[in-house]
Motif scaffolding. Structure first.
Motif, PDB file in Angstrom:
ATOM      1  N   ILE A   9       0.992  -1.223  -0.232  1.00 39.78           N
ATOM      2  CA  ILE A   9       0.070  -0.181   0.027  1.00 39.78           C
ATOM      3  C   ILE A   9       0.908   1.314  -0.119  1.00 39.78           C
ATOM      4  O   ILE A   9       0.743   2.241  -0.777  1.00 39.78           O
ATOM      5  CB  ILE A   9      -1.014  -0.105   1.337  1.00 39.78           C
ATOM      6  N   GLU A  10       1.793   1.259   0.766  1.00 45.14           N
ATOM      7  CA  GLU A  10       2.982   2.404   0.907  1.00 45.14           C
ATOM      8  C   GLU A  10       3.439   2.720  -0.671  1.00 45.14           C
ATOM      9  O   GLU A  10       3.559   3.629  -1.161  1.00 45.14           O
ATOM     10  CB  GLU A  10       3.891   1.802   1.681  1.00 45.14           C
ATOM     11  N   GLU A  11       3.770   1.650  -1.103  1.00 47.39           N
ATOM     12  CA  GLU A  11       4.336   1.764  -2.638  1.00 47.39           C
ATOM     13  C   GLU A  11       3.265   2.390  -3.396  1.00 47.39           C
ATOM     14  O   GLU A  11       3.459   3.214  -4.114  1.00 47.39           O
ATOM     15  CB  GLU A  11       4.475   0.224  -3.202  1.00 47.39           C
ATOM     16  N   VAL A  12       1.933   1.950  -3.291  1.00 47.59           N
ATOM     17  CA  VAL A  12       0.959   2.522  -4.173  1.00 47.59           C
ATOM     18  C   VAL A  12       0.717   3.845  -3.957  1.00 47.59           C
ATOM     19  O   VAL A  12       0.700   4.703  -4.842  1.00 47.59           O
ATOM     20  CB  VAL A  12      -0.128   1.513  -4.063  1.00 47.59           C
ATOM     21  N   LEU A  13       0.785   4.123  -2.508  1.00 45.47           N
ATOM     22  CA  LEU A  13       0.379   5.589  -2.350  1.00 45.47           C
ATOM     23  C   LEU A  13       1.517   6.456  -2.750  1.00 45.47           C
ATOM     24  O   LEU A  13       1.429   7.765  -2.972  1.00 45.47           O
ATOM     25  CB  LEU A  13       0.157   5.653  -0.813  1.00 45.47           C
ATOM     26  N   ALA A  14       2.616   6.040  -2.535  1.00 51.33           N
ATOM     27  CA  ALA A  14       3.892   6.829  -2.919  1.00 51.33           C
ATOM     28  C   ALA A  14       4.057   7.074  -4.542  1.00 51.33           C
ATOM     29  O   ALA A  14       4.213   8.144  -4.913  1.00 51.33           O
ATOM     30  CB  ALA A  14       5.303   5.928  -2.498  1.00 51.33           C
ATOM     31  N   ALA A  15       3.527   6.208  -5.189  1.00 53.40           N
ATOM     32  CA  ALA A  15       3.364   6.343  -6.731  1.00 53.40           C
ATOM     33  C   ALA A  15       2.252   7.152  -7.130  1.00 53.40           C
ATOM     34  O   ALA A  15       2.359   7.788  -8.365  1.00 53.40           O
ATOM     35  CB  ALA A  15       3.287   5.045  -7.163  1.00 53.40           C
ATOM     36  N   ASN A  16       1.156   7.389  -6.191  1.00 52.27           N
ATOM     37  CA  ASN A  16       0.085   8.069  -6.637  1.00 52.27           C
ATOM     38  C   ASN A  16      -0.251   9.270  -5.878  1.00 52.27           C
ATOM     39  O   ASN A  16      -1.129   9.539  -5.262  1.00 52.27           O
ATOM     40  CB  ASN A  16      -1.190   7.205  -6.686  1.00 52.27           C
ATOM     41  N   PRO A  17       0.563  10.238  -5.508  1.00 48.66           N
ATOM     42  CA  PRO A  17       0.328  11.358  -4.718  1.00 48.66           C
ATOM     43  C   PRO A  17      -0.734  12.158  -4.673  1.00 48.66           C
ATOM     44  O   PRO A  17      -1.480  12.527  -4.103  1.00 48.66           O
ATOM     45  CB  PRO A  17       1.628  12.128  -4.697  1.00 48.66           C
ATOM     46  N   VAL A  18      -0.914  12.352  -5.980  1.00 45.73           N
ATOM     47  CA  VAL A  18      -2.077  13.392  -6.599  1.00 45.73           C
ATOM     48  C   VAL A  18      -3.489  12.599  -6.066  1.00 45.73           C
ATOM     49  O   VAL A  18      -4.081  13.469  -5.376  1.00 45.73           O
ATOM     50  CB  VAL A  18      -1.950  13.564  -8.015  1.00 45.73           C
ATOM     51  N   GLN A  19      -3.543  11.409  -6.441  1.00 50.06           N
ATOM     52  CA  GLN A  19      -4.765  10.781  -6.173  1.00 50.06           C
ATOM     53  C   GLN A  19      -4.895  10.646  -4.764  1.00 50.06           C
ATOM     54  O   GLN A  19      -6.197  10.886  -4.209  1.00 50.06           O
ATOM     55  CB  GLN A  19      -4.716   9.210  -6.671  1.00 50.06           C
ATOM     56  N   ALA A  20      -3.960  10.404  -4.042  1.00 52.91           N
ATOM     57  CA  ALA A  20      -4.047  10.527  -2.479  1.00 52.91           C
ATOM     58  C   ALA A  20      -4.561  11.621  -1.704  1.00 52.91           C
ATOM     59  O   ALA A  20      -5.609  11.637  -1.044  1.00 52.91           O
ATOM     60  CB  ALA A  20      -2.648   9.977  -1.689  1.00 52.91           C
ATOM     61  N   GLU A  21      -4.133  12.881  -2.460  1.00 57.35           N
ATOM     62  CA  GLU A  21      -4.531  14.015  -1.918  1.00 57.35           C
ATOM     63  C   GLU A  21      -6.023  14.317  -2.466  1.00 57.35           C
ATOM     64  O   GLU A  21      -6.873  14.681  -1.386  1.00 57.35           O
ATOM     65  CB  GLU A  21      -3.789  15.220  -2.828  1.00 57.35           C
ATOM     66  N   GLN A  22      -6.520  13.954  -3.551  1.00 58.10           N
ATOM     67  CA  GLN A  22      -7.927  14.010  -3.844  1.00 58.10           C
ATOM     68  C   GLN A  22      -8.715  13.229  -2.974  1.00 58.10           C
ATOM     69  O   GLN A  22      -9.747  13.904  -2.650  1.00 58.10           O
ATOM     70  CB  GLN A  22      -8.208  13.636  -5.342  1.00 58.10           C
ATOM     71  N   TYR A  23      -8.248  12.064  -2.701  1.00 59.00           N
ATOM     72  CA  TYR A  23      -8.860  11.108  -1.595  1.00 59.00           C
ATOM     73  C   TYR A  23      -9.247  11.865  -0.487  1.00 59.00           C
ATOM     74  O   TYR A  23     -10.300  11.976   0.037  1.00 59.00           O
ATOM     75  CB  TYR A  23      -8.399   9.943  -1.565  1.00 59.00           C
ATOM     76  N   ARG A  24      -8.213  12.511   0.262  1.00 57.48           N
ATOM     77  CA  ARG A  24      -8.188  13.159   1.361  1.00 57.48           C
ATOM     78  C   ARG A  24      -8.955  14.539   1.321  1.00 57.48           C
ATOM     79  O   ARG A  24      -9.623  14.769   2.270  1.00 57.48           O
ATOM     80  CB  ARG A  24      -6.705  13.615   1.942  1.00 57.48           C
ATOM     81  N   GLY A  25      -9.038  14.812   0.149  1.00 58.63           N
ATOM     82  CA  GLY A  25     -10.205  16.221  -0.027  1.00 58.63           C
ATOM     83  C   GLY A  25     -11.397  15.760  -0.193  1.00 58.63           C
ATOM     84  O   GLY A  25     -12.118  16.689  -0.369  1.00 58.63           O
ATOM     85  N   GLY A  26     -11.738  14.754  -0.013  1.00 56.65           N
ATOM     86  CA  GLY A  26     -13.352  14.362  -0.251  1.00 56.65           C
ATOM     87  C   GLY A  26     -13.695  13.405  -1.393  1.00 56.65           C
ATOM     88  O   GLY A  26     -14.751  13.054  -1.193  1.00 56.65           O
ATOM     89  N   LYS A  27     -12.751  12.986  -2.247  1.00 61.68           N
ATOM     90  CA  LYS A  27     -13.190  12.470  -3.347  1.00 61.68           C
ATOM     91  C   LYS A  27     -13.184  10.885  -2.966  1.00 61.68           C
ATOM     92  O   LYS A  27     -12.172  10.301  -3.448  1.00 61.68           O
ATOM     93  CB  LYS A  27     -12.363  12.648  -4.550  1.00 61.68           C
ATOM     94  N   GLU A  28     -13.921  10.566  -2.192  1.00 62.80           N
ATOM     95  CA  GLU A  28     -13.935   9.114  -1.668  1.00 62.80           C
ATOM     96  C   GLU A  28     -13.985   7.874  -2.668  1.00 62.80           C
ATOM     97  O   GLU A  28     -13.690   6.962  -2.512  1.00 62.80           O
ATOM     98  CB  GLU A  28     -14.722   9.000  -0.639  1.00 62.80           C
ATOM     99  N   LYS A  29     -14.701   8.288  -3.774  1.00 63.49           N
ATOM    100  CA  LYS A  29     -14.793   7.567  -5.102  1.00 63.49           C
ATOM    101  C   LYS A  29     -13.616   6.781  -5.519  1.00 63.49           C
ATOM    102  O   LYS A  29     -13.692   5.601  -6.157  1.00 63.49           O
ATOM    103  CB  LYS A  29     -15.579   8.076  -5.947  1.00 63.49           C
ATOM    104  N   ILE A  30     -12.449   7.277  -5.378  1.00 58.74           N
ATOM    105  CA  ILE A  30     -11.269   6.970  -5.927  1.00 58.74           C
ATOM    106  C   ILE A  30     -10.456   5.879  -5.071  1.00 58.74           C
ATOM    107  O   ILE A  30      -9.677   5.296  -5.452  1.00 58.74           O
ATOM    108  CB  ILE A  30     -10.416   8.383  -5.892  1.00 58.74           C
ATOM    109  N   PHE A  31     -11.386   5.788  -4.145  1.00 61.30           N
ATOM    110  CA  PHE A  31     -10.728   4.578  -3.034  1.00 61.30           C
ATOM    111  C   PHE A  31     -10.642   3.110  -3.911  1.00 61.30           C
ATOM    112  O   PHE A  31      -9.532   2.483  -3.775  1.00 61.30           O
ATOM    113  CB  PHE A  31     -11.799   4.254  -2.116  1.00 61.30           C
ATOM    114  N   GLY A  32     -11.544   3.002  -4.841  1.00 58.34           N
ATOM    115  CA  GLY A  32     -11.388   1.720  -5.597  1.00 58.34           C
ATOM    116  C   GLY A  32     -10.190   1.532  -6.406  1.00 58.34           C
ATOM    117  O   GLY A  32      -9.789   0.382  -6.612  1.00 58.34           O
ATOM    118  N   TYR A  33      -9.728   2.859  -6.730  1.00 61.63           N
ATOM    119  CA  TYR A  33      -8.792   2.781  -7.829  1.00 61.63           C
ATOM    120  C   TYR A  33      -7.351   2.134  -7.121  1.00 61.63           C
ATOM    121  O   TYR A  33      -6.874   1.494  -7.468  1.00 61.63           O
ATOM    122  CB  TYR A  33      -8.414   4.366  -8.265  1.00 61.63           C
ATOM    123  N   PHE A  34      -7.266   2.779  -5.712  1.00 62.18           N
ATOM    124  CA  PHE A  34      -6.352   2.203  -4.835  1.00 62.18           C
ATOM    125  C   PHE A  34      -6.374   0.797  -4.622  1.00 62.18           C
ATOM    126  O   PHE A  34      -5.360   0.096  -4.602  1.00 62.18           O
ATOM    127  CB  PHE A  34      -6.210   2.890  -3.513  1.00 62.18           C
TER     128      PHE A  34
END
Lengths: 485, 477
Positions: free
Chosen positions: B424-449
């Motif tokens: 998971i760490e690997e994935v989060l590190a590779a997708n910082p933009v998406q992680a930001e979006q999720y934390r910003g409220g775009k929970e739909k993106i969870f599935g992507y992770f």
């Protein structure tokens, strides 16, 4: 005396003493056949080569001491009994070239006992007739008078024994076809109980009435033949799994104290006076042996002929359906389609009497008529059987004439089927009731024609018939005659 | 005006005895013409029939399974008619006294049940087969089939629609096959059906004139032919015409029925008792002996499955459609302890795979033991449902057990949290933009992770665990 004139038991004695061989007996029989066959015409197919081969085999067995009472004895077979590799025609054009792939059970049994077959003997077409005039191979003549018929349908079987063209023979009896020709030819003929002898390999005429039985020169020979052919056969569902007694054991027991029933319905107008006279002498002989003759009644006798001429043709119409030109036998070649092939084949393949009975039988079974004819006839058949069951509580055996007349002349009844049917009037009841019957010679007419007496007994009481007939035969003091050929 | 169809069926079923009904010849099919024949079945002069006892027993089984009364004494009769495939010129059948009478079967339709009466069941012999030469005007007769035992099952005119008739037919078929007395093959003719059809105005009590339909060699054709014939009769009556009593043939290609013969040409079969055979006597003891050999019948089994395994009626229906399939299910259900899962796998994957190859359960490459292991591996979380599908496919093609496949392919599910966290760490590190979006409220993106984690773990990650960890880690822990 020539060998061919002797009985089975006489020849057996000579064989056992090594005084004659089977080959000598067979030679004597074929010599006789060569001499008289042109006059009699008993045979449809002669098996000379096979007969001599079988005789050689029998002689080998005899030398090895493997002897049965039938070993080496020449026997003729009615052409209604299937013989593997030997044409079996039933006297019909429709089977004129039919060669069965198997042996009838009785044929197997006789073979196993060492008997030698001389050939296949003539008969009314499909055993339908009382004169042996309807065979497609021509008529057979009565050895006692060549202008007369030998009786039928087993006329060839009876004539061959009477003319010493074999030592014994087999026939089949659906309404009297063994007993009537036996009477008319002056030999012994027995129709066993329905179910006593396997019908497997007997080409069916009327399945519920047909039985195979022997023609012999005396009662002892009849017992010997019965010992071989009787018995249960798993291939015939209607054969009965009962033990078979040694019939020769009944030969010299006598009939002292017996009651012999004389059914009043059988002593009617129309019986030839000389037959009636012979019956009276027979009764006298029997009473002289310590038996009591009593009048009995078989009240449904008057219906026998009518019942028979519904049931027998009905069964025949179905049994003969297989002769359609498709698989074996005769086929008319110029049909345009299937139906026409059937029609032409059966029109040309069957003779007039067979066609008459097929039509009667087809009619009797037709929808709308079945109850009035076949069903009613079956019910009355039950009453006829009941008559006999009741009668045999009063007597040991029943005595009747075998045939109302001695042998009639050739052609005399051919144009009058009803007159022809009447010649079986005393024999038909035994087939309807399923009981055994025997015909024994009981004298001659003034013209020298043989007369036969019929004895009837209860189911599976063939032993009683042999006991009765043998006692009568030994004491009747009949003149020993041979046909003058 | 509303019409009501009245339908009765006559079913012929070939019995699976080893030898023919009246002789010892083999009943085996597909051999050289006329090689399984003897003088008896060829109808040679002088031969006599001897009844095969097994035929009586098989018929008794069907009689008992359809609640018929078995007659103490029954007889054989001759049915007389001329045809080249009938060597004796008559067929040995039963007429006035059949083996069994007065039975019924239950059919299920639209959730309801209906009793269809059985008039009689009788024994008879089959005829031969004609082979026509295309090049010459010749026909040949093959008598291998002559004398093969048949039973005829005649229904009461109790069916009121083509669906009911088809349901009844399927029920008979199912019972015969369950009893293992008939192979039920309609195309090859070991299970054949003729139908009598008439219609009448609703409310009428008298029957209308009936026609007899022949030549319907599948359930579908029976249904189509009946529907066609009912419509044809309705049209006739509605337009002022009359139904003519006749025998009609169903033409599959044309989808229509054609007249074969009229009433006037109807055969008079001149039935009479066959004098060559003795009456068949069946006593109570024999009936009980045969009754003891009866298997559990489809309807009883269906009800037991619903009760015992708590599966839906539909599942129970599919699973009991054959005895072997039902046995297969029961074994998997018992071994795995998960009847519903067993049912899902069998009805879904197993039957789909088998159907694609036109095979049946008897040739299923996956043994019940293997399937139950697979179900247990899912249950205990060793593999995911998705992995299971892939493993199943391998099991089906190779016949190997699930454990073996898992080991060979290293497919065990990853449940080790440390390994998963790393992924998971690997994935989060590779997708910082998406992680930001999720934390910003775009929970739909969870599935992507989740997808990305699966990708990194090659699908072996335990999905529930991934969800859990991912949520926590995205929340910033």
């Amino acid at each position: 005396m020539e060998l061919n004139q002797l009985t089975i038991h006489e020849l057996h004695e000579l064989i056992t003493k090594r005084e004659v061989s089977s080959t000598q007996i067979v030679q004597s029989v074929f010599k006789r056949i060569e001499t008289v066959e042109k006059d009699i015409h008993s045979y449809v197919t002669l098996m000379k080569e096979r007969a001599f081969a079988a005789a050689a085999d029998a002689d080998k067995r005899i030398r090895e001491g493997d002897i049965t009472p039938m070993t080496g004895i020449p026997v003729a077979l009615k052409d209604v009994l299937c013989t593997k590799g030997i044409r079996t025609t039933c006297g019909s054009r429709i089977l004129h070239n039919y060669i069965p792939p198997y042996d009838a059970t009785v044929v197997e049994k006789l073979k196993a006992a060492g008997a030698v077959f001389t050939g296949k003997v003539n008969m009314d077409e499909f055993a339908m007739g009382s004169s042996t005039e309807t065979s497609c191979f021509g008529i057979t003549r009565n050895p006692w008078d060549l202008k007369r018929i030998p009786g039928g349908s087993s006329g060839g079987s009876a004539a061959a024994v009477a003319a010493d063209e074999c030592i014994a023979s087999l026939g089949s009896d659906t309404g009297g076809s063994i007993r009537q020709p036996a009477a008319l030819c002056g030999v012994v003929g027995m129709k066993p109980t329905y179910g006593r002898v396997s019908r497997f390999g007997l080409v069916a005429f009327a399945s519920s009435l047909d039985q195979i039985g022997p023609f012999t020169k005396d009662v002892e020979d009849c017992a010997i033949m019965m010992n071989v052919i009787a018995g249960y056969d798993s291939r015939d569902s209607t054969s009965v799994p009962l033990d078979v007694p040694d019939y020769t054991a009944f030969l010299s027991r006598g009939i002292d104290g017996w009651t012999v029933g004389i059914p009043r319905e059988y002593f009617i107008e129309g019986i030839d006076p000389e037959v009636m006279e012979a019956m009276k002498s027979t009764i006298a002989v029997i009473e002289g042996l310590g038996a009591k003759c009593v009048e009995i009644s078989l009240p449904h006798t008057g219906y026998c002929l009518a019942v028979y001429y519904i049931i027998a043709p009905a069964e025949a119409s179905s049994n003969l359906a297989r002769y359609d030109g498709v698989k074996y036998g005769f086929r008319a070649g110029d049909g345009r389609d299937l139906l026409e092939m059937y029609k032409k084949t059966r029109s040309a393949g069957f003779g007039a009497e067979v066609k008459r009975r097929i039509m009667i039988g087809t009619y009797a079974l037709s929808s709308g008529y079945y109850d009035a004819y076949y069903k009613k006839a079956s019910q009355v058949r039950g009453l006829i059987k009941g008559d006999f069951e009741k009668a045999f509580t009063q007597c040991d055996v029943i005595l009747t004439p075998t045939s109302p007349t001695p042998a009639f002349t050739i052609g005399e009844k051919m144009d009058d089927p009803l007159q022809m049917y009447l010649s079986d009037i005393f024999t038909i009841s035994a087939n309807l009731a399923g009981i055994p019957g025997i015909s024994v010679p009981c004298g001659f007419t003034r013209r020298g024609l043989p007369i036969g007496a019929q004895f009837l007994a209860g189911h599976f009481e063939e032993g009683k018939l042999i006991q009765m007939a043998s006692a009568y035969e030994k004491n009747a003091n009949l003149e020993k005659r041979r046909p003058n050929l | 005006m509303e019409y009501e169809p009245i339908i009765g069926l006559e079913v012929h079923a070939q019995l699976l005895t080893k030898s023919k009904i009246f002789c010892g010849c083999s009943t085996q099919f597909g051999v050289e013409p006329n090689s399984h024949t003897c003088p008896v079945c060829m109808g040679m002069p002088g031969v006599l029939p001897v009844l095969n006892k097994k035929v009586v027993e098989y018929t008794m089984k069907m009689a008992l399974a359809t609640h018929c009364r078995i007659n103490e004494v029954c007889n054989f009769a001759r049915k007389n008619y001329f045809y080249p495939d009938l060597p004796k010129g008559y067929q040995i059948s039963q007429y006035a006294s059949p083996l069994a009478e007065h039975g019924y079967v239950d059919i299920e339709l639209n959730g309801g049940r209906k009793k269809i009466g059985i008039t009689r069941i009788h024994m008879e012999e089959d005829a031969g087969k004609l082979l026509h030469d295309e090049h010459t005007p010749s026909s040949y007769v093959d008598m291998n089939r002559t004398g093969v035992p048949l039973i005829e099952i005649v229904s009461e005119p109790d069916m009121r629609s083509a669906e009911e008739a088809t349901a009844y037919l399927k029920r008979l078929h199912e019972i015969l096959v369950y009893l293992e007395i008939c192979d039920g093959n309609m195309e090859e003719g070991s299970f054949r059906c003729d139908a009598n059809v008439s219609i009448r105005l609703k409310g009428e009590t008298a029957f209308g004139t009936r026609t007899e339909l022949k030549n319907m060699n599948s359930f579908r054709n029976v249904q189509r032919a009946l529907e066609y014939e009912i419509r044809r009769q309705e049209y006739l009556l509605a337009s002022g015409g009359e139904v003519v009593q006749e025998t009609k043939l169903w033409d599959d290609a044309q989808g229509a029925t054609y007249s074969m013969r009229g009433k006037e040409e109807a055969h008079d079969y001149r039935y009479f008792p066959d004098p060559d055979l003795v009456p068949v006597v069946i006593d109570g003891r024999w009936i009980e002996e045969v009754r003891e050999t009866l298997p559990e019948l489809p309807l009883e089994k269906r009800e037991r499955f619903i009760q015992e395994y708590q599966i839906p009626p539909y599942d129970a229906g599919v699973l009991t459609s054959s005895r072997v399939l039902a046995d297969y299910f029961e074994e998997v259900a018992k071994l795995s302890g998960k009847p519903k899962a067993a049912s899902n796998w069998i009805m879904g994957e197993i039957l789909r795979f088998l159907n694609e190859e036109k095979r049946d359960i008897t040739s299923c490459p996956i043994l019940p033991q293997s399937l139950s292991e697979l179900i247990q591996l899912i249950e205990d979380g060793t593999i995911s449902g998705k992995m299971a599908k892939d493993i199943f496919e391998d099991m089906y093609t190779t016949g190997k057990g699930p454990q073996q496949i898992i080991e060979e392919k290293g497919l065990v599910q990853i449940t080790d949290e440390e390994i998963l966290k790393k992924a998971i760490e690997e994935v989060l590190a590779a997708n910082p933009v998406q992680a930001e979006q999720y934390r910003g409220g775009k929970e739909k993106i969870f599935g992507y992770f989740v997808g990305q984690v699966m990708k990194v773990t090659r699908g072996k990650a335990n999905p529930a665990l991934v969800n859990d960890l991912l949520k926590k880690m995205l929340a910033g822990s």
